[in-house]
Design an enzyme around this catalytic site. Structure first.
Site: not given
Length: 556
Positions: A271, A299
């Site tokens: 991410a 995240f």
């Protein structure tokens, strides 16, 4: 106290036919991979309508204290199942890089895990190996084309395509290859990315079927000619062979939680350097085969959730029915300036100072995307009643409920309060329509400013001269209308990992752009984000072992 892997190994998996039956599937819909995992044939859901409620699990900006997003996702799914809801998890596959690097295992934790934990964390069903092979086949065909006369007039100094390997290996970030004489290739500067940063991974996870994947592979830009024109995989006649390598990998993987809830685990882009979501195919299958689908994005909400909503939902016509924002008291105190060694002590002042990080994410989900949300506090034994009360008070000031999650210690039973709030949110009439952070086909600079202002809470973006030049070229080539995939530190809302909490007035500097025409987005690079991580001083691999009977230890 048992470790995560010891807990996982203590549970006997249910037969795969039993797990499949919970989704209305039969043995004929499965391609077995051993006794405890299987791939699912697309014919089992392809012609069905989506019926499920989609729950997105995201989090505050991660800290060394840990947040437990995957653990919460698994526990929430088990809790929904306990409440009689037909539920399916849709998660990413772990990358070997973090498994052997910093993070260790990535299949949940405690009594909220997916199994077989060892297989999921290691080779699983070979999807990542297939993605790496397809990526490297394209690289080999590109260099072979140059070696065999370079009919496309490729500029050897303007080749953005890199080879990949699913391992943290900083030594491979920048290499010179083709050495050894004329028959060994054409010498040039090259490099490797980790497999989860490859555009093949991104296209794989955004494709709707094999035909769509093949089309996406074909339009990937691998190089530029000396005249500045893009060269694609289709120009090299590579997409057919690449798709052949990926045809089996494209089928989602079915496994189970410790409590027997079905889980589709498929694809796994990072991410902070990619879009951070599991495959569209797995999410679509889960929505067609179950009533409640729990998925997560990597995240914090500034990275994974933003990309889930602005890239994946836009591409696949998805709309979450509820969002869960995971936090811990310990992590919030870290955002308030407390050192890791002091996090177990009650500190209301630091907690109040760190809470704005959580509240910023709550406001983004509610005010930017207009989605209902609940805050899940992942419980630790050191949390005090006063600290939990303070979190609840501040969230309720924004009209958001807080649910204490004890799924690590209690499994689905510890997530019942969270599940009940999620069910309530999914059943309530929506006052506002879901919106993206920016509309379609707006300019690159508009999208960047929208993300920084409406999601990060910053004051806008700065483009370096090199980035300005690249942006203009992308616009001239017709790619200016694509969504933006921000490559940014996960530790801060800003592009500076040291700025914790909820900083204000900052600007984000974009130093470079790369178009991923196959995936369908533009990557904007900020800070020192790299597409090939390195191992830490003490890699997790040092603690992983296997005995003479093949039993693995040390995976978290």
């Amino acid at each position: 106290m048992l470790t995560d892997i010891e807990i996982a190994q203590s549970v006997t998996p249910r037969p795969m036919e039993e797990i499949a039956a919970k989704l209305g599937l039969t043995g004929a819909d499965l391609i077995p991979y051993g006794y405890d995992k299987a791939k699912v044939e697309s014919a089992a859901w392809r012609d069905k309508a989506r019926k499920g409620k989609l729950i997105l699990v995201t989090a505050i900006n991660p800290t060394p204290a840990g947040e437990g997003k995957t653990t919460t996702s698994v526990g929430l799914a088990d809790a929904l199942s306990r409440l009689g809801k037909q539920t399916c998890l849709a998660l990413r596959e772990p990358s070997l890089g973090p498994v052997f690097g910093v993070k260790g295992g990535a299949a949940g934790g405690g009594y909220a895990q997916v199994i077989p934990m060892e297989d999921i964390n290691l080779h699983f069903t070979g999807d990542f190996h297939a993605i790496g092979a397809a990526n490297n086949l394209l690289a080999a065909m590109l260099d072979n084309h140059i070696q065999q006369g370079n009919a496309l007039d490729i500029d050897g100094k303007n080749i953005p395509w890199k080879r990949c390997v699913d391992m943290n290996d900083r030594q491979l970030r920048s290499v010179i290859d083709g050495l050894g004489g004329k028959m060994q290739g054409v010498p040039r500067e090259d490099g490797f990315e980790i497999t989860v940063a490859s555009e093949v991974m991104a296209a794989f996870c955004l494709a709707t079927d094999l035909a769509d994947l093949k089309h996406r592979l074909g339009r990937m830009i691998v190089a530029y000619t000396r005249a500045g024109a893009p060269v694609t995989a289709h120009d090299l006649k590579a997409e057919g062979a690449m798709a052949a390598l990926l045809k089996d990998a494209l089928k989602p993987n079915l496994v189970q939680t410790l409590e027997g809830t079905p889980a589709l685990i498929h694809g796994g882009p990072f991410a902070n350097i990619a879009h951070g979501c599991n495959s569209v195919i797995a999410t679509d299958a889960a929505l067609k085969l179950s009533d409640y689908v729990v998925t997560e994005a990597g995240f914090g909400a500034d990275l994974g959730a933003e990309k889930f909503l602005d890239i994946k939902c836009r591409a696949a016509a998805l709309e979450p029915d509820a969002v869960v924002i995971v936090a811990t008291v310990r992590a919030l105190k870290h955002h308030g300036g407390v050192a890791k060694a002091e996090l177990d002590r009650e500190n209301l002042e630091a907690l109040e100072k760190g809470l704005p990080n959580l509240l910023r994410h709550v406001e983004t989900i509610r005010n930017t995307y207009h989605l209902p949300c609940v805050v899940a506090i992942n419980a630790f034994p050191t949390d005090t009643a006063a600290e939990l009360a303070l979190v609840e008070e501040k969230c309720k000031e924004l009209g958001v409920n807080v649910a204490l999650s004890e799924v690590w210690a209690k499994g689905g039973q510890g997530g019942q309060a969270l599940a009940e709030e999620v069910i309530r949110l999914c059943g309530e009439p929506r006052l506002d329509e879901f919106t993206f952070a920016y509309p379609d086909n707006t300019s690159i600079i508009y999208k960047l400013n929208a993300i920084v202002g409406r999601v990060y809470g910053g004051a806008g973006v700065i483009l370096t001269p090199a980035a300005e030049k690249q942006a203009k070229k992308l616009i001239d080539l017709g790619f200016g209308g694509l969504p933006i995939c921000m490559a940014k530190t996960q530790y801060s809302l800003s592009d500076d990992p040291a700025l914790l909490g909820a900083p204000e007035g900052f600007k984000v500097t974009v130093r470079a752009f790369k178009v991923c025409a196959g995936a369908g987005f533009i990557v904007a690079y900020t800070g020192d984000i790299m597409t090939m991580p390195g191992l830490p001083k003490v890699p997790a691999a040092e603690n992983i072992d296997v005995d003479e009977n093949g039993k693995i230890t040390g995976l978290f």
